[in-house]
Design a protein around this motif. Sequence first.
Motif, PDB file in Angstrom:
ATOM      1  N   GLY A  83       0.813  -1.207   0.000  1.00 55.77           N
ATOM      2  CA  GLY A  83       0.000   0.000   0.000  1.00 55.77           C
ATOM      3  C   GLY A  83       0.849   1.260   0.000  1.00 55.77           C
ATOM      4  O   GLY A  83       1.537   1.542   0.989  1.00 55.77           O
ATOM      5  N   GLU A  84       0.805   2.015  -1.088  1.00 54.66           N
ATOM      6  CA  GLU A  84       1.556   3.260  -1.189  1.00 54.66           C
ATOM      7  C   GLU A  84       0.620   4.417  -1.513  1.00 54.66           C
ATOM      8  O   GLU A  84      -0.588   4.230  -1.688  1.00 54.66           O
ATOM      9  CB  GLU A  84       2.655   3.123  -2.243  1.00 54.66           C
ATOM     10  N   ILE A  85       1.167   5.627  -1.604  1.00 49.37           N
ATOM     11  CA  ILE A  85       0.350   6.830  -1.773  1.00 49.37           C
ATOM     12  C   ILE A  85      -0.509   6.760  -3.028  1.00 49.37           C
ATOM     13  O   ILE A  85      -1.666   7.188  -3.020  1.00 49.37           O
ATOM     14  CB  ILE A  85       1.253   8.076  -1.791  1.00 49.37           C
ATOM     15  N   ASP A  86       0.041   6.198  -4.119  1.00 49.92           N
ATOM     16  CA  ASP A  86      -0.739   6.168  -5.354  1.00 49.92           C
ATOM     17  C   ASP A  86      -2.001   5.329  -5.215  1.00 49.92           C
ATOM     18  O   ASP A  86      -3.014   5.594  -5.860  1.00 49.92           O
ATOM     19  CB  ASP A  86       0.118   5.684  -6.531  1.00 49.92           C
ATOM     20  N   GLY A  87      -1.965   4.312  -4.357  1.00 60.00           N
ATOM     21  CA  GLY A  87      -3.157   3.508  -4.099  1.00 60.00           C
ATOM     22  C   GLY A  87      -4.225   4.294  -3.357  1.00 60.00           C
ATOM     23  O   GLY A  87      -5.424   4.146  -3.621  1.00 60.00           O
ATOM     24  N   VAL A  88      -3.796   5.145  -2.421  1.00 58.90           N
ATOM     25  CA  VAL A  88      -4.734   6.006  -1.704  1.00 58.90           C
ATOM     26  C   VAL A  88      -5.355   7.015  -2.668  1.00 58.90           C
ATOM     27  O   VAL A  88      -6.565   7.283  -2.617  1.00 58.90           O
ATOM     28  CB  VAL A  88      -4.038   6.739  -0.535  1.00 58.90           C
ATOM     29  N   GLU A  89      -4.531   7.568  -3.554  1.00 60.37           N
ATOM     30  CA  GLU A  89      -5.046   8.507  -4.555  1.00 60.37           C
ATOM     31  C   GLU A  89      -6.080   7.818  -5.452  1.00 60.37           C
ATOM     32  O   GLU A  89      -7.113   8.402  -5.801  1.00 60.37           O
ATOM     33  CB  GLU A  89      -3.897   9.060  -5.408  1.00 60.37           C
ATOM     34  N   GLN A  90      -5.794   6.586  -5.847  1.00 57.02           N
ATOM     35  CA  GLN A  90      -6.719   5.837  -6.692  1.00 57.02           C
ATOM     36  C   GLN A  90      -8.054   5.641  -5.981  1.00 57.02           C
ATOM     37  O   GLN A  90      -9.127   5.868  -6.561  1.00 57.02           O
ATOM     38  CB  GLN A  90      -6.100   4.488  -7.050  1.00 57.02           C
ATOM     39  N   LEU A  91      -8.010   5.229  -4.719  1.00 57.63           N
ATOM     40  CA  LEU A  91      -9.241   5.033  -3.959  1.00 57.63           C
ATOM     41  C   LEU A  91      -9.980   6.351  -3.764  1.00 57.63           C
ATOM     42  O   LEU A  91     -11.218   6.395  -3.822  1.00 57.63           O
ATOM     43  CB  LEU A  91      -8.920   4.392  -2.603  1.00 57.63           C
ATOM     44  N   THR A  92      -9.251   7.432  -3.558  1.00 58.16           N
ATOM     45  CA  THR A  92      -9.872   8.753  -3.413  1.00 58.16           C
ATOM     46  C   THR A  92     -10.700   9.106  -4.642  1.00 58.16           C
ATOM     47  O   THR A  92     -11.817   9.623  -4.531  1.00 58.16           O
ATOM     48  CB  THR A  92      -8.803   9.833  -3.171  1.00 58.16           C
ATOM     49  N   ARG A  93     -10.152   8.821  -5.827  1.00 58.37           N
ATOM     50  CA  ARG A  93     -10.883   9.116  -7.067  1.00 58.37           C
ATOM     51  C   ARG A  93     -12.148   8.273  -7.168  1.00 58.37           C
ATOM     52  O   ARG A  93     -13.197   8.760  -7.575  1.00 58.37           O
ATOM     53  CB  ARG A  93      -9.971   8.878  -8.274  1.00 58.37           C
ATOM     54  N   TYR A  94     -12.046   7.001  -6.779  1.00 57.64           N
ATOM     55  CA  TYR A  94     -13.230   6.147  -6.787  1.00 57.64           C
ATOM     56  C   TYR A  94     -14.307   6.692  -5.846  1.00 57.64           C
ATOM     57  O   TYR A  94     -15.493   6.745  -6.177  1.00 57.64           O
ATOM     58  CB  TYR A  94     -12.871   4.724  -6.365  1.00 57.64           C
ATOM     59  N   LEU A  95     -13.897   7.104  -4.643  1.00 54.87           N
ATOM     60  CA  LEU A  95     -14.857   7.591  -3.648  1.00 54.87           C
ATOM     61  C   LEU A  95     -15.557   8.860  -4.126  1.00 54.87           C
ATOM     62  O   LEU A  95     -16.767   9.021  -3.933  1.00 54.87           O
ATOM     63  CB  LEU A  95     -14.147   7.840  -2.315  1.00 54.87           C
ATOM     64  N   GLU A  96     -14.793   9.757  -4.736  1.00 51.14           N
ATOM     65  CA  GLU A  96     -15.395  10.994  -5.245  1.00 51.14           C
ATOM     66  C   GLU A  96     -16.456  10.685  -6.286  1.00 51.14           C
ATOM     67  O   GLU A  96     -17.516  11.320  -6.322  1.00 51.14           O
ATOM     68  CB  GLU A  96     -14.312  11.905  -5.828  1.00 51.14           C
TER      69      GLU A  96
END
Length: 220
Positions: A153-166
């Motif tokens: 789990g790295e920052i790019d994975g969090v960014e990816q999930l953030t886009r999904y949530l939005e």
Amino acid sequence: MRLVIARCSVDYAGRLTAHLPSAPRLILVKADGSVSIHADDRAYKPLNWMSPPCTLKESDDDVWTVVNKAGEKLIISMEEVLHDSSHELGVDPGLIKDGVEAHLQELLADRIETLGDGWTLIRREYPTAIGPVDILCRDADGTTVAVEIKRRGEIDGVEQLTRYLELLNRDPRLAPVKGIFAAQEIKPQARVLATDRGIGCVTLDYDALRGIEDDKLRLF
């Protein structure tokens, strides 16, 4: 995607402030609205960035102002533009997960109660306009939860999930949608970013998931 190589300085104004002095840099403006600023010595990670949704305004005095929904600003002062081009990349087919990530997704979907008592699965690979969400489920209170699964789990994975949530939170049938970032190992920076964005973190034990005795009836 728009690629701009320019000598510029960059100021960020938000919960914190940051300043990048004048230097040649690569600026990426993606179709999803994100803007990121890169140097030549930082691999793939940007020096600064603004995640979507955000707006970009270019003034006559060569100043770019990027503002997100929270009112945070990324101000890019252009001194000399060396290259400016736009390219249509089309819809990306998405990342094909390696065997471990794919198996983690399968195991967790099959044992969704690992995330909490009373949790239920809606669907694996839930389709969205920007790619499939690994797992969409509901917690014991009936709240929709999107789960992004990584081996590391790295920052790019969090960014990816953030886009999904939005995106998912725009669907009244699902909203409100919470996020869970699940991985065998979660880097400290990724955990900090996830926590700041209200995303839960779960460390997965691959061997333990594989070793759970299967009490479900199967035809074969």
